[in-house]
Motif scaffolding. Structure first.
Motif, mmCIF file in Angstrom:
data_model
loop_
_atom_site.group_PDB
_atom_site.id
_atom_site.type_symbol
_atom_site.label_atom_id
_atom_site.label_comp_id
_atom_site.label_asym_id
_atom_site.label_seq_id
_atom_site.Cartn_x
_atom_site.Cartn_y
_atom_site.Cartn_z
ATOM 1 N N ALA A 85 0.845 -1.200 0.000
ATOM 2 C CA ALA A 85 0.000 0.000 0.000
ATOM 3 C C ALA A 85 0.878 1.247 0.000
ATOM 4 C CB ALA A 85 -0.941 -0.011 1.202
ATOM 5 N N GLY A 86 1.964 1.214 0.770
ATOM 6 C CA GLY A 86 2.891 2.340 0.799
ATOM 7 C C GLY A 86 3.500 2.617 -0.560
ATOM 8 N N MET A 87 3.738 1.558 -1.323
ATOM 9 C CA MET A 87 4.270 1.724 -2.683
ATOM 10 C C MET A 87 3.279 2.470 -3.577
ATOM 11 S SD MET A 87 5.923 -1.978 -3.431
ATOM 12 C CE MET A 87 7.054 -2.763 -2.313
ATOM 13 N N PHE A 88 2.014 2.413 -3.205
ATOM 14 C CA PHE A 88 0.962 3.110 -3.946
ATOM 15 C C PHE A 88 0.631 4.460 -3.306
ATOM 16 C CE2 PHE A 88 0.415 -1.095 -5.639
ATOM 17 C CZ PHE A 88 -0.089 -0.907 -6.911
ATOM 18 N N GLY A 89 1.457 4.875 -2.338
ATOM 19 C CA GLY A 89 1.248 6.169 -1.700
ATOM 20 C C GLY A 89 0.175 6.187 -0.629
ATOM 21 N N ILE A 90 -0.195 5.014 -0.111
ATOM 22 C CA ILE A 90 -1.240 4.921 0.903
ATOM 23 C C ILE A 90 -0.583 4.740 2.273
ATOM 24 C CG2 ILE A 90 -3.323 3.690 1.645
ATOM 25 C CD1 ILE A 90 -3.522 4.924 -1.184
ATOM 26 N N ASP A 91 -0.882 5.640 3.211
ATOM 27 C CA ASP A 91 -0.302 5.531 4.554
ATOM 28 C C ASP A 91 -0.965 4.375 5.314
ATOM 29 O OD1 ASP A 91 -2.469 6.731 6.571
ATOM 30 O OD2 ASP A 91 -2.472 7.948 4.738
ATOM 31 N N PRO A 92 -0.297 3.819 6.337
ATOM 32 C CA PRO A 92 -0.816 2.645 7.058
ATOM 33 C C PRO A 92 -2.223 2.830 7.632
ATOM 34 C CG PRO A 92 1.476 2.996 7.626
ATOM 35 C CD PRO A 92 1.044 4.190 6.811
ATOM 36 N N GLU A 93 -2.523 4.012 8.181
ATOM 37 C CA GLU A 93 -3.852 4.228 8.756
ATOM 38 C C GLU A 93 -4.934 4.214 7.682
ATOM 39 O OE1 GLU A 93 -5.969 7.987 10.696
ATOM 40 O OE2 GLU A 93 -4.305 7.223 11.935
ATOM 41 N N SER A 94 -4.675 4.882 6.578
ATOM 42 C CA SER A 94 -5.642 4.883 5.474
ATOM 43 C C SER A 94 -5.808 3.483 4.910
ATOM 44 C CB SER A 94 -5.191 5.841 4.368
ATOM 45 O OG SER A 94 -5.190 7.168 4.828
ATOM 46 N N TRP A 95 -4.700 2.751 4.820
ATOM 47 C CA TRP A 95 -4.784 1.383 4.303
ATOM 48 C C TRP A 95 -5.639 0.521 5.212
ATOM 49 C CZ3 TRP A 95 -5.288 -1.543 0.506
ATOM 50 C CH2 TRP A 95 -5.274 -2.923 0.669
ATOM 51 N N ALA A 96 -5.443 0.620 6.529
ATOM 52 C CA ALA A 96 -6.229 -0.195 7.463
ATOM 53 C C ALA A 96 -7.722 0.094 7.301
ATOM 54 C CB ALA A 96 -5.778 0.068 8.896
ATOM 55 N N THR A 97 -8.066 1.365 7.158
ATOM 56 C CA THR A 97 -9.466 1.750 6.967
ATOM 57 C C THR A 97 -10.000 1.216 5.643
ATOM 58 O OG1 THR A 97 -9.133 3.752 8.277
ATOM 59 C CG2 THR A 97 -11.047 3.715 6.811
ATOM 60 N N ALA A 98 -9.209 1.398 4.584
ATOM 61 C CA ALA A 98 -9.638 0.940 3.254
ATOM 62 C C ALA A 98 -9.766 -0.577 3.205
ATOM 63 C CB ALA A 98 -8.653 1.418 2.192
ATOM 64 N N GLN A 99 -8.806 -1.269 3.772
ATOM 65 C CA GLN A 99 -8.833 -2.733 3.746
ATOM 66 C C GLN A 99 -10.084 -3.268 4.444
ATOM 67 O OE1 GLN A 99 -5.597 -4.696 5.787
ATOM 68 N NE2 GLN A 99 -5.885 -6.569 4.618
ATOM 69 N N ALA A 100 -10.373 -2.733 5.620
ATOM 70 C CA ALA A 100 -11.573 -3.177 6.343
ATOM 71 C C ALA A 100 -12.843 -2.811 5.571
ATOM 72 C CB ALA A 100 -11.604 -2.558 7.739
ATOM 73 N N GLY A 101 -12.883 -1.603 5.056
ATOM 74 C CA GLY A 101 -14.076 -1.150 4.340
ATOM 75 C C GLY A 101 -14.341 -1.919 3.064
ATOM 76 N N TRP A 102 -13.302 -2.122 2.256
ATOM 77 C CA TRP A 102 -13.497 -2.869 1.011
ATOM 78 C C TRP A 102 -13.851 -4.321 1.302
ATOM 79 C CZ3 TRP A 102 -15.136 -0.765 -3.000
ATOM 80 C CH2 TRP A 102 -14.705 0.490 -3.417
ATOM 81 N N GLY A 103 -13.239 -4.887 2.323
ATOM 82 C CA GLY A 103 -13.596 -6.265 2.688
ATOM 83 C C GLY A 103 -15.074 -6.392 3.021
ATOM 84 N N GLU A 104 -15.585 -5.436 3.789
ATOM 85 C CA GLU A 104 -17.009 -5.447 4.149
ATOM 86 C C GLU A 104 -17.896 -5.264 2.927
ATOM 87 O OE1 GLU A 104 -17.644 -2.503 7.177
ATOM 88 O OE2 GLU A 104 -16.247 -3.488 8.563
ATOM 89 N N ARG A 105 -17.535 -4.313 2.072
ATOM 90 C CA ARG A 105 -18.360 -4.064 0.870
ATOM 91 C C ARG A 105 -18.371 -5.271 -0.053
ATOM 92 N NH1 ARG A 105 -17.050 2.032 -1.348
ATOM 93 N NH2 ARG A 105 -17.478 3.124 0.599
ATOM 94 N N ILE A 106 -17.231 -5.886 -0.233
ATOM 95 C CA ILE A 106 -17.149 -7.052 -1.128
ATOM 96 C C ILE A 106 -18.037 -8.177 -0.616
ATOM 97 C CG2 ILE A 106 -15.582 -8.898 -1.890
ATOM 98 C CD1 ILE A 106 -13.421 -6.624 -2.137
ATOM 99 N N LEU A 107 -18.042 -8.381 0.694
ATOM 100 C CA LEU A 107 -18.882 -9.439 1.269
ATOM 101 C C LEU A 107 -20.360 -9.087 1.244
ATOM 102 C CD1 LEU A 107 -16.736 -10.534 4.338
ATOM 103 C CD2 LEU A 107 -17.105 -11.788 2.212
ATOM 104 N N ALA A 108 -20.674 -7.808 1.405
ATOM 105 C CA ALA A 108 -22.081 -7.391 1.525
ATOM 106 C C ALA A 108 -22.767 -7.159 0.188
ATOM 107 C CB ALA A 108 -22.161 -6.119 2.371
ATOM 108 N N ASP A 109 -22.019 -6.862 -0.856
ATOM 109 C CA ASP A 109 -22.612 -6.457 -2.133
ATOM 110 C C ASP A 109 -22.032 -7.332 -3.256
ATOM 111 O OD1 ASP A 109 -23.101 -5.103 -4.628
ATOM 112 O OD2 ASP A 109 -23.359 -3.213 -3.547
ATOM 113 N N ARG A 110 -22.867 -8.201 -3.809
ATOM 114 C CA ARG A 110 -22.396 -9.101 -4.881
ATOM 115 C C ARG A 110 -21.816 -8.336 -6.060
ATOM 116 N NH1 ARG A 110 -24.512 -14.609 -5.410
ATOM 117 N NH2 ARG A 110 -25.623 -15.099 -3.518
ATOM 118 N N GLY A 111 -22.377 -7.177 -6.349
ATOM 119 C CA GLY A 111 -21.888 -6.376 -7.464
ATOM 120 C C GLY A 111 -20.472 -5.875 -7.216
ATOM 121 N N VAL A 112 -20.189 -5.462 -5.995
ATOM 122 C CA VAL A 112 -18.835 -5.031 -5.651
ATOM 123 C C VAL A 112 -17.891 -6.229 -5.713
ATOM 124 C CG1 VAL A 112 -17.346 -4.025 -3.863
ATOM 125 C CG2 VAL A 112 -19.647 -3.105 -4.241
#
Length: 123
Positions: A85-112
């Motif tokens: 994530a750092g290689m993509f310019g994402i700081d650890p805190e933002s990555w932790a938030t994004a990782q948790a959020g995308w994981g939830e969306r992927i599980l909750a929404d078949r389209g995602v």
């Protein structure tokens, strides 16, 4: 020999019930197959809910897929996700938030989930 005839007679008497059971099982199996076909089509054609593809902590789904796939270079060691994530310019805190959020969306929404799989396959 008479015992064998008696056993055969019992089998013949039981045959209609066995046939009915086999037909019922075949019908259940066919209904299950049809249900699985419907679910497969839904999974392949599902559209994300409105707003479900909005970035999370500045990380859009394309970047998320690239980061997740990026750990392949590290033997799929998930501990390396913040490094990638750092290689993509994402700081650890933002990555932790994004990782948790995308994981939830992927599980909750078949389209995602469908869209993530499409992106993951081509990045």
């Amino acid at each position: 020999m008479f015992k064998q005839f008696g056993d055969m007679a019992k089998m013949v008497q039981a045959a209609p019930g066995l046939i009915d059971q086999a037909n019922a099982l075949a019908a259940q199996s066919e209904a299950y197959r049809r249900q699985m076909d419907v679910l497969a089509v839904q999974a392949m054609t599902a559209q994300p809910a409105p707003g479900a593809l909005e970035p999370i902590a500045g990380v859009d789904l394309d970047r998320y897929a690239r980061i997740v796939k990026g750990i392949a270079a590290f033997g799929y060691d998930e501990a390396k996700l913040p490094v990638v994530a750092g290689m993509f310019g994402i700081d650890p805190e933002s990555w932790a938030t994004a990782q948790a959020g995308w994981g939830e969306r992927i599980l909750a929404d078949r389209g995602v989930g469908r869209r993530f799989n499409e992106l993951y396959a081509v990045v």
